[in-house]
Design a protein around this motif. Sequence first.
Motif, PDB file in Angstrom:
ATOM      1  N   UNK A   1       0.791 -91.231 -10.029  1.00 31.04           N
ATOM      2  CA  UNK A   1      -0.284 -90.335  -9.599  1.00 31.04           C
ATOM      3  C   UNK A   1      -0.849 -89.565 -10.790  1.00 31.04           C
ATOM      4  N   UNK A   2      -2.135 -89.325 -10.751  1.00 32.33           N
ATOM      5  CA  UNK A   2      -2.773 -88.576 -11.826  1.00 32.33           C
ATOM      6  C   UNK A   2      -2.644 -87.083 -11.620  1.00 32.33           C
ATOM      7  N   UNK A   3      -2.713 -86.364 -12.720  1.00 37.26           N
ATOM      8  CA  UNK A   3      -2.609 -84.904 -12.656  1.00 37.26           C
ATOM      9  C   UNK A   3      -3.907 -84.211 -13.046  1.00 37.26           C
ATOM     10  N   UNK A   4      -5.004 -84.954 -13.099  1.00 38.30           N
ATOM     11  CA  UNK A   4      -6.284 -84.385 -13.500  1.00 38.30           C
ATOM     12  C   UNK A   4      -7.176 -84.123 -12.299  1.00 38.30           C
ATOM     13  N   UNK A   5      -7.131 -85.007 -11.313  1.00 37.73           N
ATOM     14  CA  UNK A   5      -7.966 -84.840 -10.122  1.00 37.73           C
ATOM     15  C   UNK A   5      -7.179 -85.229  -8.878  1.00 37.73           C
ATOM     16  N   UNK A   6      -7.773 -84.987  -7.742  1.00 36.78           N
ATOM     17  CA  UNK A   6      -7.127 -85.291  -6.466  1.00 36.78           C
ATOM     18  C   UNK A   6      -6.969 -86.792  -6.302  1.00 36.78           C
ATOM     19  N   UNK A   7      -5.896 -87.174  -5.597  1.00 33.99           N
ATOM     20  CA  UNK A   7      -5.679 -88.588  -5.353  1.00 33.99           C
ATOM     21  C   UNK A   7      -4.604 -88.812  -4.318  1.00 33.99           C
ATOM     22  N   UNK A   8      -4.360 -90.073  -4.042  1.00 34.58           N
ATOM     23  CA  UNK A   8      -3.364 -90.446  -3.046  1.00 34.58           C
ATOM     24  C   UNK A   8      -1.959 -90.322  -3.618  1.00 34.58           C
ATOM     25  N   UNK A   9      -1.012 -90.047  -2.722  1.00 33.80           N
ATOM     26  CA  UNK A   9       0.393 -89.948  -3.102  1.00 33.80           C
ATOM     27  C   UNK A   9       1.232 -90.613  -2.019  1.00 33.80           C
ATOM     28  N   UNK A  10       2.159 -91.436  -2.455  1.00 33.39           N
ATOM     29  CA  UNK A  10       3.168 -91.998  -1.557  1.00 33.39           C
ATOM     30  C   UNK A  10       4.517 -91.833  -2.250  1.00 33.39           C
ATOM     31  N   UNK A  11       5.455 -91.248  -1.527  1.00 32.58           N
ATOM     32  CA  UNK A  11       6.800 -91.009  -2.068  1.00 32.58           C
ATOM     33  C   UNK A  11       7.797 -91.640  -1.118  1.00 32.58           C
ATOM     34  N   UNK A  12       8.903 -92.114  -1.681  1.00 29.25           N
ATOM     35  CA  UNK A  12       9.925 -92.731  -0.838  1.00 29.25           C
ATOM     36  C   UNK A  12      11.275 -92.692  -1.531  1.00 29.25           C
ATOM     37  N   UNK A  13      12.259 -93.192  -0.812  1.00 31.77           N
ATOM     38  CA  UNK A  13      13.588 -93.318  -1.382  1.00 31.77           C
ATOM     39  C   UNK A  13      13.653 -94.465  -2.387  1.00 31.77           C
ATOM     40  N   UNK A  14      12.582 -95.190  -2.554  1.00 34.84           N
ATOM     41  CA  UNK A  14      12.511 -96.314  -3.472  1.00 34.84           C
ATOM     42  C   UNK A  14      12.770 -97.638  -2.778  1.00 34.84           C
ATOM     43  N   UNK A  15      13.706 -97.672  -1.860  1.00 38.98           N
ATOM     44  CA  UNK A  15      14.065 -98.910  -1.162  1.00 38.98           C
ATOM     45  C   UNK A  15      12.977 -99.353  -0.189  1.00 38.98           C
ATOM     46  N   UNK A  16      12.243 -98.410   0.371  1.00 39.69           N
ATOM     47  CA  UNK A  16      11.206 -98.747   1.347  1.00 39.69           C
ATOM     48  C   UNK A  16       9.808 -98.624   0.758  1.00 39.69           C
ATOM     49  N   UNK A  17       9.727 -98.375  -0.540  1.00 39.15           N
ATOM     50  CA  UNK A  17       8.433 -98.056  -1.157  1.00 39.15           C
ATOM     51  C   UNK A  17       7.400 -99.171  -0.964  1.00 39.15           C
ATOM     52  N   UNK A  18       7.771-100.402  -1.247  1.00 41.60           N
ATOM     53  CA  UNK A  18       6.806-101.505  -1.122  1.00 41.60           C
ATOM     54  C   UNK A  18       6.404-101.709   0.332  1.00 41.60           C
ATOM     55  N   UNK A  19       7.339-101.613   1.251  1.00 35.35           N
ATOM     56  CA  UNK A  19       7.017-101.774   2.661  1.00 35.35           C
ATOM     57  C   UNK A  19       6.040-100.688   3.112  1.00 35.35           C
ATOM     58  N   UNK A  20       6.297 -99.445   2.710  1.00 34.07           N
ATOM     59  CA  UNK A  20       5.413 -98.346   3.073  1.00 34.07           C
ATOM     60  C   UNK A  20       4.042 -98.510   2.428  1.00 34.07           C
ATOM     61  N   UNK A  21       4.026 -98.760   1.131  1.00 26.37           N
ATOM     62  CA  UNK A  21       2.747 -98.951   0.427  1.00 26.37           C
ATOM     63  C   UNK A  21       1.938-100.087   1.029  1.00 26.37           C
ATOM     64  N   UNK A  22       2.601-101.133   1.472  1.00 31.08           N
ATOM     65  CA  UNK A  22       1.895-102.277   2.054  1.00 31.08           C
ATOM     66  C   UNK A  22       1.124-101.947   3.319  1.00 31.08           C
ATOM     67  N   UNK A  23       1.486-100.866   3.969  1.00 34.62           N
ATOM     68  CA  UNK A  23       0.796-100.449   5.188  1.00 34.62           C
ATOM     69  C   UNK A  23      -0.329 -99.454   4.917  1.00 34.62           C
ATOM     70  N   UNK A  24      -0.428 -98.995   3.688  1.00 30.34           N
ATOM     71  CA  UNK A  24      -1.413 -97.975   3.364  1.00 30.34           C
ATOM     72  C   UNK A  24      -2.688 -98.565   2.812  1.00 30.34           C
TER      73      UNK A  24
END
Length: 128
Positions: free
Chosen positions: A105-128
Motif C-alpha cells: 500500500x502507498x503512503x502518499x495518497x488514499x488507496x485500497x488495503x487488504x490485510x490477512x493472516x497471510x494464509x488466506x491472503x490470495x483467496x481473499x484478494x481473489x474476491x476483491x
Amino acid sequence: MEIQEIIALIHVSEAETLSETIITVGTSPYDREVADENFQRIRRVFDRAQDIRRTGTAAMDLAYVACGRTGGFFEPRLSPWDFAAGQLLVKKAGGQVTNFAGEAPGFVKRGSVVASNGKIHQELRGLL
C-alpha cells in the motif's frame, strides 16, 4: 511492558481458508460512489467466509487481524494515517498487508488495503 514485548505476544490466526474465519470490512463511508462495487465485494467474501463484521475503524480492524481475532480485513479507500500503524502490527504479528492488486500500500495518497493472516491472503484478494 515495551512495545516489542507486546508485539511478541500477539500473532495472526491459523485459519487456512476464508470459511474458517471472520473478515472485517470497511465501507469507505466518505466515498459513497464506490458503495455498489464495495458491497458486491462484501457479498462475495460473505459467501465464502465464516462471517463478516464492520467495526467502523480500520485501526481496530487491523489490530484484530494482528491478534488473531479475525483472519482478514479490507477497505477500498483508506488514507495512510488510517492504516499505517495497523499495517505494522499485522506484519509484526506474522500477517500480510497489500493493496487489492497485491502490491505494498502507498503512503502518499488514499488507496485500497487488504490485510490477512497471510494464509488466506490470495483467496481473499481473489474476491476483491
